[in-house]
Design a protein around this motif. Structure first.
Motif, short mmCIF file in Angstrom:
data_model
loop_
_atom_site.label_atom_id
_atom_site.label_comp_id
_atom_site.label_asym_id
_atom_site.label_seq_id
_atom_site.Cartn_x
_atom_site.Cartn_y
_atom_site.Cartn_z
N GLY A 287 53.94 -77.78 11.71
CA GLY A 287 53.53 -79.15 11.43
C GLY A 287 54.31 -79.77 10.28
O GLY A 287 54.75 -80.92 10.35
N ALA B 99 57.88 -80.35 11.47
CA ALA B 99 57.95 -81.48 12.41
C ALA B 99 57.95 -82.79 11.63
O ALA B 99 58.74 -83.70 11.93
CB ALA B 99 56.78 -81.42 13.38
N GLN C 135 55.45 -82.24 17.10
CA GLN C 135 55.13 -80.84 16.83
C GLN C 135 55.56 -79.96 18.00
O GLN C 135 56.09 -78.87 17.79
CB GLN C 135 53.64 -80.69 16.54
CG GLN C 135 53.32 -79.34 15.94
CD GLN C 135 52.00 -79.33 15.19
OE1 GLN C 135 51.50 -80.38 14.79
NE2 GLN C 135 51.44 -78.16 15.01
N SER D 65 58.34 -77.05 17.64
CA SER D 65 57.96 -75.68 18.00
C SER D 65 58.96 -75.06 18.98
O SER D 65 59.36 -73.91 18.83
CB SER D 65 56.55 -75.68 18.59
OG SER D 65 56.14 -74.36 18.87
#
Length: 117
Positions: free
Chosen positions: A42, A45, A52, A56
């Protein structure tokens, strides 16, 4: 350590794979965001201005390539740089781009102001 010349095919493939991993701008942004230290998906990002889910995905690629290490705490994964040589490579590329830009600036005339009517 000396690098053989010509490069053996398996080494050529490994080098090409490393450059493929680094060829995605989002991954460069994530690596840059990790210069400040380990962070969660998070946080990264947000720092890299990615969703997110997108962050990821790219963090997973960087981790699989051995550039990042991941530590899980409950539902949270913290990522950190596993191979700091990636920053040396980035500095080399940035320096080369800066030199090229400076050389171009030296030979290109300054932009002309538009003629008034």
């Amino acid at each position: 350590m000396s690098i053989p010349s010509p490069l053996p095919d398996p080494l050529v493939e490994l080098v090409a794979q490393r450059f493929r991993v680094l060829s995605e701008p989002a991954r460069i942004k994530l690596l840059d965001a990790l210069r400040a230290g380990p962070a969660s998906v998070g946080e990264l990002a947000t720092r890299a201005d990615l969703s997110q889910q997108n962050a990821s995905k790219h963090l997973g690629v960087l981790h699989s390539a051995g550039l990042l290490e991941r530590a899980r705490t409950g539902n949270t994964a913290q990522y950190a740089i596993a191979d700091p040589s990636v920053f040396t490579l980035c500095e080399l590329v940035c320096d080369a781009l800066r030199d090229r830009y400076s050389a171009l600036q030296a030979v290109l005339p300054p932009p002309q102001a538009p003629a008034s009517r």
